[in-house]
Enzyme design. Structure first.
Site, PDB file in Angstrom:
ATOM      1  CD  GLU A   1      42.546  -2.066   0.177  1.00 16.28           C
ATOM      2  OE1 GLU A   1      43.017  -0.917   0.084  1.00 16.28           O
ATOM      3  OE2 GLU A   1      43.087  -2.977   0.803  1.00 16.28           O
TER       4      GLU A   1
ATOM      5  CG  HIS B   1      47.017  -2.318  -3.425  1.00 19.67           C
ATOM      6  ND1 HIS B   1      47.372  -1.253  -2.649  1.00 19.67           N
ATOM      7  CD2 HIS B   1      46.067  -1.864  -4.274  1.00 19.67           C
ATOM      8  CE1 HIS B   1      46.656  -0.200  -3.006  1.00 19.67           C
ATOM      9  NE2 HIS B   1      45.851  -0.539  -3.971  1.00 19.67           N
TER      10      HIS B   1
ATOM     11  N   GLY C   1      52.590  -5.836  -4.794  1.00 23.63           N
ATOM     12  CA  GLY C   1      53.318  -6.318  -5.973  1.00 23.63           C
ATOM     13  C   GLY C   1      54.709  -6.838  -5.673  1.00 23.63           C
TER      14      GLY C   1
ATOM     15  N   GLY D   1      53.483  -6.812   1.403  1.00 23.90           N
ATOM     16  CA  GLY D   1      54.733  -7.249   2.017  1.00 23.90           C
ATOM     17  C   GLY D   1      55.421  -8.330   1.205  1.00 23.90           C
TER      18      GLY D   1
ATOM     19  CG  ASP E   1      49.482   3.197  -0.629  1.00 22.32           C
ATOM     20  OD1 ASP E   1      48.427   2.680  -1.029  1.00 22.32           O
ATOM     21  OD2 ASP E   1      50.569   2.596  -0.567  1.00 22.32           O
TER      22      ASP E   1
HETATM   23 ZN   LIG Z   1      48.568  -1.436  -0.950  1.00 19.63          ZN
END
Ligand SMILES: [Zn+2]
Length: 288
Positions: free
Chosen positions: A138, A214, A216, A186, A80
């Site tokens: 990303e 991401h 979540g 976060g 990750d």
């Molecule tokens: Zn992430």
């Protein structure tokens, strides 16, 4: 048994998403795996660079591979948010099923170059070993750190443009894409971020590959279900399970000052992780 790529392809037809949960220790792995098995759904275990250093890179690769082989169960391991080619390469070499090269903070050109380097390496390993390795790129900064934040961090939350995502995917050849669609890493104290499901759908249409959500933790249920219906194949949850683990551990230690047996001290924390993961997996898989 299905491969990760096949499980991801299934999500499109079934309009579901695979849950991705991070671990730092074997207790979290037990909690997550118990929840997934109870519901009989595929699951992805994630380790950030820090989490992977703590549990051990080869150790975590062996743990997940052992569960998969022993139980013939679709449990997979993902690197990750890895920031360098070297750290991505180490994970691929150790047997990870998927990697995320996170170069979203770099310029578009630098991001493309570093991501392409990782894709090329993954493909070369596939060519020589037959192992299928998925690479996620990303684009768009979505903050960092699975922690509790007072507010949305500066510079984060600028939404990804679909055409830019299209160029990124064309130039890198990534299998999966993390984009900025409204969520932030976060747990945000000052309110819940909102997912732009229409943007998810546009990016999926433009790029032709599945999106990974991401940040979540803490989102509303309908934000998840809308994002999944729009083409999100994987949803990442970390902060929620960290919080559940910490709170359960704190409660048990406060109430049982004389207990020193690790298995007894840690069992409530494992159960707390399992409960969070089970509820999220039900939602992501339309079982709620
Ligand atoms: Zn992430």
């Amino acid at each position: 048994m299905k491969t990760l790529r096949e499980c991801i392809a299934d999500t499109k037809e079934k309009k579901v998403a695979i849950g991705h949960f991070n671990i730092s220790n074997i207790e979290a792995l037990h909690g997550i795996y118990s929840a997934a098995k109870k519901l009989n759904v595929p699951v992805i275990i994630g380790v950030s660079e820090g989490e992977e250093t703590f549990i051990g890179l080869e150790e975590v690769a062996t743990l997940v591979a052992t569960l998969r082989t022993r139980d013939q169960y679709p449990i997979f391991l993902n690197a990750d948010h890895h920031a360098s080619f070297e750290s991505v390469k180490r994970c691929i070499d150790a047997g990870f099923d998927a990697v995320i090269i996170d170069a979203a903070k770099l310029s578009f050109e630098e991001n493309v170059a570093l991501t392409k380097q990782c894709v090329d390496y993954a493909r070369s390993v596939t060519a020589s070993t037959g192992r299928d390795i998925l690479v996620e790129g990303e684009i768009g900064y979505i903050g960092s750190g699975s922690n509790i934040k007072d507010s949305i961090p500066e510079g984060a939350g600028v939404l990804t443009k679909p055409e830019e995502a299209k160029h990124f995917v064309e130039q890198t050849g990534v299998d999966l894409l993390a984009a900025s669609v409204g969520s932030i890493h976060g747990l945000i104290k000052s309110g819940k971020p909102h997912i732009h499901a229409d943007l998810v759908a546009q990016i999926v249409t433009e790029t032709g590959i599945p999106l990974v959500l991401h940040g979540g933790s803490g989102l509303r249920d309908e934000d998840f279900t809308n994002a999944i219906a729009a083409g999100t194949a994987i949803v990442h949850i970390n902060s929620e399970i960290r919080l559940a683990y910490r709170d359960a551990l704190k409660k048990f230690l406060t109430e049982n000052e004389n207990e020193i047996t690790p298995s007894k001290i840690l069992q409530p924390a494992i159960d707390a992780i399992e409960a969070v993961v089970e509820s999220r997996l039900k939602l992501f898989n339309g079982l709620a």
